[in-house]
Design a protein around this motif. Structure first.
Motif, PDB file in Angstrom:
ATOM      1  N   TRP A 249     -38.272 -13.587  11.492  1.00 11.81           N
ATOM      2  CA  TRP A 249     -38.187 -14.272  10.697  1.00 11.81           C
ATOM      3  C   TRP A 249     -39.993 -14.734   9.519  1.00 11.81           C
ATOM      4  CZ3 TRP A 249     -34.563 -13.117   6.492  1.00 11.81           C
ATOM      5  CH2 TRP A 249     -33.282 -12.767   6.902  1.00 11.81           C
ATOM      6  N   ALA A 250     -40.432 -14.895  10.722  1.00 18.47           N
ATOM      7  CA  ALA A 250     -41.548 -15.206  10.046  1.00 18.47           C
ATOM      8  C   ALA A 250     -42.442 -13.880   9.570  1.00 18.47           C
ATOM      9  CB  ALA A 250     -42.783 -15.669  11.263  1.00 18.47           C
ATOM     10  N   ILE A 251     -42.325 -13.118  10.333  1.00 18.70           N
ATOM     11  CA  ILE A 251     -42.885 -12.190  10.219  1.00 18.70           C
ATOM     12  C   ILE A 251     -42.159 -11.429   8.675  1.00 18.70           C
ATOM     13  CG2 ILE A 251     -42.881  -9.295  10.824  1.00 18.70           C
ATOM     14  CD1 ILE A 251     -42.819 -10.877  14.275  1.00 18.70           C
ATOM     15  N   VAL A 252     -40.896 -10.884   8.854  1.00 21.55           N
ATOM     16  CA  VAL A 252     -39.908 -10.515   7.333  1.00 21.55           C
ATOM     17  C   VAL A 252     -40.178 -11.476   6.290  1.00 21.55           C
ATOM     18  CG1 VAL A 252     -37.753 -10.956   6.760  1.00 21.55           C
ATOM     19  CG2 VAL A 252     -37.783 -10.541   8.673  1.00 21.55           C
ATOM     20  N   VAL A 253     -41.298 -12.698   6.394  1.00 20.54           N
ATOM     21  CA  VAL A 253     -41.238 -13.712   5.300  1.00 20.54           C
ATOM     22  C   VAL A 253     -42.889 -12.895   4.651  1.00 20.54           C
ATOM     23  CG1 VAL A 253     -42.027 -15.857   4.404  1.00 20.54           C
ATOM     24  CG2 VAL A 253     -40.103 -15.707   5.932  1.00 20.54           C
ATOM     25  N   ASN A 254     -43.936 -13.255   5.981  1.00 19.88           N
ATOM     26  CA  ASN A 254     -44.675 -12.888   5.349  1.00 19.88           C
ATOM     27  C   ASN A 254     -44.678 -11.311   5.165  1.00 19.88           C
ATOM     28  OD1 ASN A 254     -47.203 -14.462   5.925  1.00 19.88           O
ATOM     29  ND2 ASN A 254     -45.284 -15.577   7.416  1.00 19.88           N
ATOM     30  N   ASN A 255     -44.549 -10.189   5.413  1.00 21.57           N
ATOM     31  CA  ASN A 255     -44.071  -8.701   4.680  1.00 21.57           C
ATOM     32  C   ASN A 255     -44.077  -8.801   3.715  1.00 21.57           C
ATOM     33  OD1 ASN A 255     -43.866  -6.378   5.172  1.00 21.57           O
ATOM     34  ND2 ASN A 255     -43.415  -6.147   7.212  1.00 21.57           N
ATOM     35  N   PHE A 256     -43.038  -9.193   3.263  1.00 19.72           N
ATOM     36  CA  PHE A 256     -42.160  -9.545   2.362  1.00 19.72           C
ATOM     37  C   PHE A 256     -43.839 -10.258   1.003  1.00 19.72           C
ATOM     38  CE2 PHE A 256     -40.752 -11.850  -1.681  1.00 19.72           C
ATOM     39  CZ  PHE A 256     -39.641 -10.485  -2.165  1.00 19.72           C
ATOM     40  N   THR A 257     -43.563 -10.811   1.291  1.00 12.64           N
ATOM     41  CA  THR A 257     -44.804 -11.510   0.662  1.00 12.64           C
ATOM     42  C   THR A 257     -46.407 -10.496   0.064  1.00 12.64           C
ATOM     43  OG1 THR A 257     -44.434 -14.007   0.841  1.00 12.64           O
ATOM     44  CG2 THR A 257     -46.987 -13.625   0.474  1.00 12.64           C
ATOM     45  N   PHE A 258     -46.667 -10.036   1.645  1.00 14.93           N
ATOM     46  CA  PHE A 258     -47.973  -8.905   1.494  1.00 14.93           C
ATOM     47  C   PHE A 258     -47.701  -7.949   0.748  1.00 14.93           C
ATOM     48  CE2 PHE A 258     -49.573  -5.124   3.141  1.00 14.93           C
ATOM     49  CZ  PHE A 258     -51.214  -5.228   3.973  1.00 14.93           C
ATOM     50  N   HIS A 259     -46.168  -7.691   0.933  1.00 20.02           N
ATOM     51  CA  HIS A 259     -46.228  -6.580   0.170  1.00 20.02           C
ATOM     52  C   HIS A 259     -46.273  -6.386  -1.170  1.00 20.02           C
ATOM     53  CE1 HIS A 259     -45.890  -3.977   3.823  1.00 20.02           C
ATOM     54  NE2 HIS A 259     -46.066  -3.419   3.605  1.00 20.02           N
TER      55      HIS A 259
END
Length: 442
Positions: free
Chosen positions: A242-252
């Motif tokens: 979920w840490a990866i998921v949240v940062n992927n959302f923000t990056f994109h």
């Protein structure tokens, strides 16, 4: 497996770099071509936002299936199929803003096809690339996105001007067909881990399921074809995932808002012509290309020399990248010249790319066997960011016009860039608290 001077895995990494470049030439190209065609017939900003965001609906639908299919049959075949599908769509679809249903269907198809690409790439790289090369390999591959976006911003506005918007579609289809032919000719499946020459050459383990492998026969005393199941529940409830998921959302969110709306910001917000801006308009994406590779080299150096642990390396680069990007994003509407706007957008996108050496490589740290699956899950969140961010930006601009604010006013754009800036701060803290560089899925 390639010669000792130029191992086959380097060729695979280079071809995936070209793959991401061509994909992002297509995405930037559609934004440029459609914006020109839509503005010519007076399409409003909300309608533009809907069409521009349609791609991401299809893209979201195929992320997890893409990871699953790549896990089952190998990323090589899936990449080829997806490229052929979206290239054919670009070749035969007319770019007519007055026929929105055709464009919606076409963008959904392209989105579905391209949704298979990045989970497949992560599966391929996890199979081919040893751990000590992963940061720079993933960073180099993903930096192709930014080089492609930069090349698209540099060349495609002139192509639109002299050949018309439809010519962009044909050029993209041609590039897709060329890459498909090269990939079909030169790409191969990875060597198996039970092959002595493969192990001696330093290749990572084969992460595709192997039916009835010698290891399973020796352990069970029978010929077994059982394939270990994918631990879906563990993946979906894992805090590091979920840490990866949240940062992927923000990056994109930040990337897709800038990619789809920077042409409008330059044309309407700053009253600048993309054709007259010359090579300077490609700098934000070229900066991403540079910083993505810098981040990969720094990360591998810190890990290889044991200066920092994998966990600390990922957290440091992710935090630095996202925090600097947040400041640049929130400052962007304050600059009213082309130089200032290009500087801010270049810093924002460059440091976001640096942050990919944190969260983006982390898929392979925590789940090398299921890297494509985890990438599919996190990239679904990134795709939802495209749906939300691109569409919301169009609605925010229409609301600004309804409030009698001209789009040349910085007030019209302040909230547009404030949202991704705040998301960057939030995401960096989530990654600091929840992420790990340790392998947690076998």
């Amino acid at each position: 497996m390639g010669s000792s001077k130029f191992p086959k895995r380097y060729l695979i990494v280079f071809l995936t770099f070209i793959c991401t470049s061509v994909c992002y030439i297509e995405r930037v190209g559609f934004s440029i071509a459609y914006t020109a065609a839509a503005d010519a017939v007076g399409i409003n900003q909300t309608s533009k936002g809907v069409i521009l965001s349609t791609f991401y609906y299809g893209y979201a639908c195929s992320q997890v299936p893409g990871g699953w299919v790549a896990q089952k049959i190998g990323g090589r075949r899936v990449l080829l199929f997806s490229f052929v599908l979206w290239s054919l769509t670009c070749a035969f679809v007319p770019l007519d803003p007055t026929r929105p249903m055709i464009l919606v269907i076409a963008r959904l198809l392209v989105g579905v096809a391209q949704g298979f690409i990045f989970p497949s790439i992560h599966t391929v790289l996890a199979q081919w690339v040893p751990p000590h090369e992963r940061s720079r390999s993933v960073s180099f591959t993903t930096s192709g996105m930014y080089l492609g976006a930069a090349m698209g911003m540099l060349m495609l506005p002139s192509l639109v001007k002299f050949r018309g918007p439809q010519s962009v579609f044909l050029a993209e289809a041609f590039l897709g067909a060329v890459w498909s032919l090269i990939w079909f000719t030169y790409a191969t499946d990875p060597p198996r881990s039970d092959h002595r020459k493969a192990s001696a050459a330093g290749f990572g383990e084969s992460l595709l399921p192997i039916k009835g492998s010698s290891k399973m026969k020796a352990e069970n005393g029978v010929h077994s074809s059982k394939i270990p199941g994918i631990p879906w529940k563990r993946i979906l409830v894992s805090l590091p995932v979920w840490a990866i998921v949240v940062n992927n959302f923000t990056f994109h969110y930040a990337l897709y808002v800038l990619m789809n709306w920077l042409p409008t910001y330059f044309e309407l917000g700053l009253q600048l012509s993309l054709q007259e801006m010359g090579s300077s308009k490609m700098m934000p994406y070229f900066n991403m290309f540079i910083f993505s590779n810098i981040g990969g080299v720094i990360a591998d150096h810190l890990v290889t020399k044991k200066i920092l642990s994998i966990t600390k390396t990922r957290k440091v680069l992710n935090t630095v990248g996202f925090m600097v990007a947040s400041v640049a994003l929130m400052a962007l509407p304050l600059f009213r010249t082309s130089g200032g706007a290009l500087f801010c957008s270049s810093v924002a996108l460059g440091f976001l790319a640096l942050g990919r050496a944190g969260f983006a490589v982390n898929h392979m740290d925590i789940a090398p066997r299921y890297a494509g699956i985890v990438m599919g899950v996190s990239n679904t969140a990134g795709t939802l960011a495209g749906i939300v961010g691109v569409d919301l930006t169009g609605r925010l601009l229409e609301a600004a016009k309804a409030a009698e604010l001209d789009l040349t006013s910085p007030d019209s754009w302040r909230v547009v860039f404030l949202i991704p800036g705040v998301l960057c701060i939030f995401s960096s803290f989530v990654f600091l608290v929840l992420s790990t560089g340790e392998r947690i899925f076998d």
